[in-house]
Design a protein around this motif. Sequence first.
Motif, PDB file in Angstrom:
ATOM      1  N   ILE A  74     -13.837  17.973  -8.052  1.00 14.17           N
ATOM      2  CA  ILE A  74     -15.093  17.278  -8.367  1.00 14.17           C
ATOM      3  C   ILE A  74     -14.957  16.501  -9.673  1.00 14.17           C
ATOM      4  O   ILE A  74     -15.364  15.338  -9.772  1.00 14.17           O
ATOM      5  CB  ILE A  74     -16.257  18.288  -8.447  1.00 14.17           C
ATOM      6  N   ALA A  75     -14.351  17.142 -10.687  1.00 16.23           N
ATOM      7  CA  ALA A  75     -14.200  16.482 -11.987  1.00 16.23           C
ATOM      8  C   ALA A  75     -13.315  15.245 -11.889  1.00 16.23           C
ATOM      9  O   ALA A  75     -13.514  14.267 -12.619  1.00 16.23           O
ATOM     10  CB  ALA A  75     -13.620  17.471 -13.008  1.00 16.23           C
ATOM     11  N   SER A  76     -12.355  15.268 -10.966  1.00 16.92           N
ATOM     12  CA  SER A  76     -11.460  14.122 -10.815  1.00 16.92           C
ATOM     13  C   SER A  76     -12.200  12.863 -10.392  1.00 16.92           C
ATOM     14  O   SER A  76     -11.774  11.745 -10.699  1.00 16.92           O
ATOM     15  CB  SER A  76     -10.370  14.443  -9.781  1.00 16.92           C
ATOM     16  N   LEU A  77     -13.311  13.028  -9.697  1.00 16.06           N
ATOM     17  CA  LEU A  77     -14.086  11.859  -9.271  1.00 16.06           C
ATOM     18  C   LEU A  77     -14.618  11.068 -10.462  1.00 16.06           C
ATOM     19  O   LEU A  77     -14.900   9.876 -10.337  1.00 16.06           O
ATOM     20  CB  LEU A  77     -15.253  12.306  -8.382  1.00 16.06           C
ATOM     21  N   GLY A  97      -4.028  12.069  -9.587  1.00 21.62           N
ATOM     22  CA  GLY A  97      -3.285  12.947 -10.483  1.00 21.62           C
ATOM     23  C   GLY A  97      -3.988  14.263 -10.717  1.00 21.62           C
ATOM     24  O   GLY A  97      -3.370  15.335 -10.666  1.00 21.62           O
ATOM     25  N   ASN A  98      -5.270  14.202 -10.938  1.00 21.11           N
ATOM     26  CA  ASN A  98      -6.007  15.433 -11.211  1.00 21.11           C
ATOM     27  C   ASN A  98      -6.336  16.215  -9.955  1.00 21.11           C
ATOM     28  O   ASN A  98      -6.617  17.406 -10.019  1.00 21.11           O
ATOM     29  CB  ASN A  98      -7.260  15.124 -12.025  1.00 21.11           C
ATOM     30  N   LEU A  99      -6.280  15.559  -8.802  1.00 22.71           N
ATOM     31  CA  LEU A  99      -6.324  16.330  -7.559  1.00 22.71           C
ATOM     32  C   LEU A  99      -5.076  17.205  -7.454  1.00 22.71           C
ATOM     33  O   LEU A  99      -5.099  18.268  -6.837  1.00 22.71           O
ATOM     34  CB  LEU A  99      -6.431  15.403  -6.348  1.00 22.71           C
ATOM     35  N   GLY A 100      -3.978  16.737  -8.079  1.00 14.74           N
ATOM     36  CA  GLY A 100      -2.788  17.572  -8.151  1.00 14.74           C
ATOM     37  C   GLY A 100      -3.053  18.861  -8.910  1.00 14.74           C
ATOM     38  O   GLY A 100      -2.511  19.919  -8.570  1.00 14.74           O
ATOM     39  N   LYS A 107       0.825  -1.215   0.000  1.00 14.44           N
ATOM     40  CA  LYS A 107       0.000   0.000   0.000  1.00 14.44           C
ATOM     41  C   LYS A 107       0.857   1.262   0.000  1.00 14.44           C
ATOM     42  O   LYS A 107       0.500   2.265  -0.629  1.00 14.44           O
ATOM     43  CB  LYS A 107      -0.928  -0.012   1.212  1.00 14.44           C
ATOM     44  N   SER A 108       1.990   1.232   0.694  1.00 18.99           N
ATOM     45  CA  SER A 108       2.843   2.416   0.742  1.00 18.99           C
ATOM     46  C   SER A 108       3.441   2.727  -0.627  1.00 18.99           C
ATOM     47  O   SER A 108       3.537   3.899  -1.014  1.00 18.99           O
ATOM     48  CB  SER A 108       3.955   2.219   1.779  1.00 18.99           C
ATOM     49  N   VAL A 109       3.811   1.691  -1.379  1.00 18.57           N
ATOM     50  CA  VAL A 109       4.356   1.894  -2.722  1.00 18.57           C
ATOM     51  C   VAL A 109       3.281   2.440  -3.655  1.00 18.57           C
ATOM     52  O   VAL A 109       3.518   3.386  -4.419  1.00 18.57           O
ATOM     53  CB  VAL A 109       4.945   0.582  -3.271  1.00 18.57           C
ATOM     54  N   VAL A 110       2.081   1.852  -3.595  1.00 15.47           N
ATOM     55  CA  VAL A 110       0.962   2.331  -4.413  1.00 15.47           C
ATOM     56  C   VAL A 110       0.653   3.786  -4.089  1.00 15.47           C
ATOM     57  O   VAL A 110       0.427   4.615  -4.988  1.00 15.47           O
ATOM     58  CB  VAL A 110      -0.278   1.442  -4.196  1.00 15.47           C
ATOM     59  N   THR A 111       0.653   4.125  -2.805  1.00 14.80           N
ATOM     60  CA  THR A 111       0.374   5.497  -2.392  1.00 14.80           C
ATOM     61  C   THR A 111       1.406   6.462  -2.966  1.00 14.80           C
ATOM     62  O   THR A 111       1.058   7.525  -3.500  1.00 14.80           O
ATOM     63  CB  THR A 111       0.359   5.607  -0.861  1.00 14.80           C
ATOM     64  N   LEU A 112       2.679   6.115  -2.877  1.00 11.92           N
ATOM     65  CA  LEU A 112       3.726   6.989  -3.403  1.00 11.92           C
ATOM     66  C   LEU A 112       3.631   7.144  -4.915  1.00 11.92           C
ATOM     67  O   LEU A 112       3.847   8.242  -5.459  1.00 11.92           O
ATOM     68  CB  LEU A 112       5.099   6.442  -3.022  1.00 11.92           C
ATOM     69  N   LEU A 113       3.305   6.059  -5.619  1.00 13.16           N
ATOM     70  CA  LEU A 113       3.156   6.149  -7.073  1.00 13.16           C
ATOM     71  C   LEU A 113       1.963   7.011  -7.459  1.00 13.16           C
ATOM     72  O   LEU A 113       2.010   7.746  -8.461  1.00 13.16           O
ATOM     73  CB  LEU A 113       3.019   4.749  -7.669  1.00 13.16           C
ATOM     74  N   ASN A 114       0.898   6.951  -6.684  1.00 10.40           N
ATOM     75  CA  ASN A 114      -0.251   7.812  -6.951  1.00 10.40           C
ATOM     76  C   ASN A 114       0.057   9.273  -6.616  1.00 10.40           C
ATOM     77  O   ASN A 114      -0.321  10.187  -7.361  1.00 10.40           O
ATOM     78  CB  ASN A 114      -1.464   7.331  -6.157  1.00 10.40           C
ATOM     79  N   VAL A 115       0.740   9.502  -5.498  1.00 11.62           N
ATOM     80  CA  VAL A 115       1.119  10.868  -5.131  1.00 11.62           C
ATOM     81  C   VAL A 115       2.032  11.468  -6.201  1.00 11.62           C
ATOM     82  O   VAL A 115       1.943  12.661  -6.518  1.00 11.62           O
ATOM     83  CB  VAL A 115       1.803  10.874  -3.745  1.00 11.62           C
ATOM     84  N   ALA A 116       2.907  10.637  -6.771  1.00 15.41           N
ATOM     85  CA  ALA A 116       3.791  11.116  -7.834  1.00 15.41           C
ATOM     86  C   ALA A 116       2.992  11.645  -9.020  1.00 15.41           C
ATOM     87  O   ALA A 116       3.410  12.611  -9.681  1.00 15.41           O
ATOM     88  CB  ALA A 116       4.720   9.994  -8.288  1.00 15.41           C
ATOM     89  N   HIS A 117       1.847  11.032  -9.300  1.00 14.08           N
ATOM     90  CA  HIS A 117       0.987  11.522 -10.383  1.00 14.08           C
ATOM     91  C   HIS A 117       0.461  12.912 -10.064  1.00 14.08           C
ATOM     92  O   HIS A 117       0.401  13.799 -10.927  1.00 14.08           O
ATOM     93  CB  HIS A 117      -0.170  10.550 -10.608  1.00 14.08           C
ATOM     94  N   ALA A 118       0.073  13.130  -8.795  1.00 12.97           N
ATOM     95  CA  ALA A 118      -0.383  14.452  -8.376  1.00 12.97           C
ATOM     96  C   ALA A 118       0.740  15.476  -8.508  1.00 12.97           C
ATOM     97  O   ALA A 118       0.525  16.601  -8.994  1.00 12.97           O
ATOM     98  CB  ALA A 118      -0.886  14.399  -6.931  1.00 12.97           C
ATOM     99  N   VAL A 119       1.949  15.105  -8.098  1.00 10.08           N
ATOM    100  CA  VAL A 119       3.108  15.992  -8.229  1.00 10.08           C
ATOM    101  C   VAL A 119       3.344  16.346  -9.689  1.00 10.08           C
ATOM    102  O   VAL A 119       3.584  17.504 -10.045  1.00 10.08           O
ATOM    103  CB  VAL A 119       4.363  15.311  -7.625  1.00 10.08           C
ATOM    104  N   ASP A 120       3.249  15.367 -10.569  1.00 14.24           N
ATOM    105  CA  ASP A 120       3.490  15.552 -11.996  1.00 14.24           C
ATOM    106  C   ASP A 120       2.594  16.645 -12.568  1.00 14.24           C
ATOM    107  O   ASP A 120       3.061  17.607 -13.185  1.00 14.24           O
ATOM    108  CB  ASP A 120       3.252  14.221 -12.711  1.00 14.24           C
TER     109      ASP A 120
END
Length: 394
Positions: free
Chosen positions: A255-258, A137-140, A4-17
């Motif tokens: 909202i659109a990200s949902l 990602g789009n929450l980013g 879960k920690s790896v998945v979380t970091l990979l998802n957060v990276a999308h937001a950073v991007d």
Amino acid sequence: MHSKSVVTLLNVAHAVDHMFLLIFAAAVGTIARDFGFSRWEDLMPYGVGAFILFGVGSMPAGRLGDLWGRRSMMVVFFFGIGAAAILAALSTGPWQLAGALTLIGAFASIYHPVGIPMLLQQAARPGATIGLNGLVGNLGIAVSAVLTGFLVQWLGWRAAFALPGAVAIVLGFVFMRVVPHESEAPAKRKRGQVVPLTRAQLARVLGVMTVAAATGSMLFNLTTNGNAQLLNERFHGVMEDPATLGLLLGAVYAIASLAQIVVGGLIDRVALKPLYLGITLAQVPMLLLASHAQGWWLYAALLGTMVFVFGAIPFTETVIARYVDDHMRSRVAGMRLAVSLGLSSLALWLLGPLVKGVGFDTLLLVLAGIALCTSATVLWLPSEDAPMVPVPSR
């Protein structure tokens, strides 16, 4: 399966991007005044290098991800994009800023062909996985609009680059500590299971998705980079506080990200082609309404537009996950992104001159035409009930 920690970091990276790519667009009005430009539109073309490298850089990034290793490339992503953002904060003129933004785009190009295939390795429900990743990602994008608005107002535009840059570097150290080393590069792994297609079928699918991704990326780039100034223009006399407008725009993106969660779940259960076609067609009336609306009506049309723009995002990654084996997925994604994002970045270069020349009314009508082009392209996808001939085993 990743922890879960790896998945979380990979998802957060999308937001950073996505966040880093849009700091400039959210702060361009303030930066233009600081650099002595009379209009924000005149500074906007200096940001085009970021989006050219975001596309073109995807090809070498994807190749390195497959041949060198995805974990190593993601470490480069975090440290590189953070350092480039700090360089942008130190810029003293438009050309220095353009160079720093181009570096941001170069490092941002790593995530999609590397981070998403890494996330999808052995994913049981790729549609849902892509949907959640797209949401984050789009929450980013939402965070970029809100955070940049507040940082510009409280600390100045340089802080809007420097503080996120420092956070990205910290995340790079966390990623190195949490994510285990790969036993071997993806290109050296045993081949897995994908939906079998002949070479001709696969070429058709990837060709259609590249063209659809190019027109979809044009729509995505022109809206997300122009929405802040669109709200400023259409809310004139109603609301003009930059922090509040940033919150309103952030709410649209949140909202659109949902929509990506909903679409990701549907992709795993229903036929892909009619679902994709319906979402791209729904963009057209929203854009037509936005072209004429003002104030809160514009806000409602903008929300509808972004729901369907974001809702279309998961399809290209789903097609690659469904039809391309993991050992070469980053390279295929990189080639597709290099073409589609490279072409769409040229549209971003035209954003400022177009708005200056013809206004947002005409620009939104052009975007409606681009949405129709995407729909026409999707019609060429093969039907999923068509017979698929297995690829000969190698």
